[in-house]
Design a protein around this motif. Structure first.
Motif, PDB file in Angstrom:
ATOM      1  N   ARG A   1       0.885  -1.124   0.002  1.00 23.30           N
ATOM      2  CA  ARG A   1       0.126  -0.070   0.145  1.00 23.30           C
ATOM      3  C   ARG A   1       0.826   1.273   0.040  1.00 23.30           C
TER       4      ARG A   1
ATOM      5  N   ASP B   1      -7.193  -4.351  -6.721  1.00 24.97           N
ATOM      6  CA  ASP B   1      -8.309  -3.604  -6.028  1.00 24.97           C
ATOM      7  C   ASP B   1      -7.582  -2.654  -4.897  1.00 24.97           C
ATOM      8  N   ILE B   2      -6.593  -3.151  -4.346  1.00 25.81           N
ATOM      9  CA  ILE B   2      -5.867  -2.552  -3.445  1.00 25.81           C
ATOM     10  C   ILE B   2      -5.316  -1.301  -3.877  1.00 25.81           C
TER      11      ILE B   2
ATOM     12  N   GLN C   1      -6.368   0.299  -6.671  1.00 24.63           N
ATOM     13  CA  GLN C   1      -7.526   1.333  -6.871  1.00 24.63           C
ATOM     14  C   GLN C   1      -8.087   2.152  -5.607  1.00 24.63           C
ATOM     15  N   GLU C   2      -7.999   1.356  -4.556  1.00 28.12           N
ATOM     16  CA  GLU C   2      -8.470   1.924  -3.109  1.00 28.12           C
ATOM     17  C   GLU C   2      -7.576   2.826  -2.562  1.00 28.12           C
TER      18      GLU C   2
ATOM     19  N   LYS D   1      -7.545   6.592  -4.063  1.00 32.78           N
ATOM     20  CA  LYS D   1      -8.341   7.389  -3.351  1.00 32.78           C
ATOM     21  C   LYS D   1      -8.069   7.989  -2.237  1.00 32.78           C
ATOM     22  N   ASN D   2      -6.789   7.609  -1.781  1.00 28.19           N
ATOM     23  CA  ASN D   2      -6.293   8.374  -0.467  1.00 28.19           C
ATOM     24  C   ASN D   2      -6.022   9.902  -0.847  1.00 28.19           C
TER      25      ASN D   2
END
Length: 96
Positions: A8, A53-54, A56-57, A60-61
């Motif tokens: 991440r 998926d991670i 893409q998540e 958005k941070n």
């Protein structure tokens, strides 16, 4: 730091550098980070881990988080000092 958190961080740092339009050579640094992420995945394959998926998540941070992570990633890849200073300046401007 777990492998998931490390992934991440790397992805967040990538997106932080992506936002640094004032640095003309960012494409080369982005490629270096991308290669670093690919090597990380090869070295530490995580089963049943949704990498896409991670990513893409993480995209958005908030920008501030991505820039802070970018500082850590830039240190890992030994990126140009000029870019590190630009990121720091941008973070300082955000505080004002």
């Amino acid at each position: 730091m777990t492998l998931e958190e490390e992934f991440r961080l790397l992805v967040s740092g990538y997106y932080g550098i992506y936002e640094m339009d004032e640095y003309k050579l960012k494409v080369y640094v982005l490629k270096d980070i991308e290669n670093y992420i690919r090597e990380f995945i090869k070295l530490y394959p995580l089963t049943n881990f949704p990498y896409q998926d991670i990513a893409q998540e993480v995209e958005k941070n908030p920008l501030k988080t991505k820039l802070q992570d970018a500082l850590l990633v830039l240190n890992k890849i030994k990126a140009p000092l000029e870019l590190t200073l630009l990121v720091r300046n941008r973070l300082n401007e955000m505080k004002k």
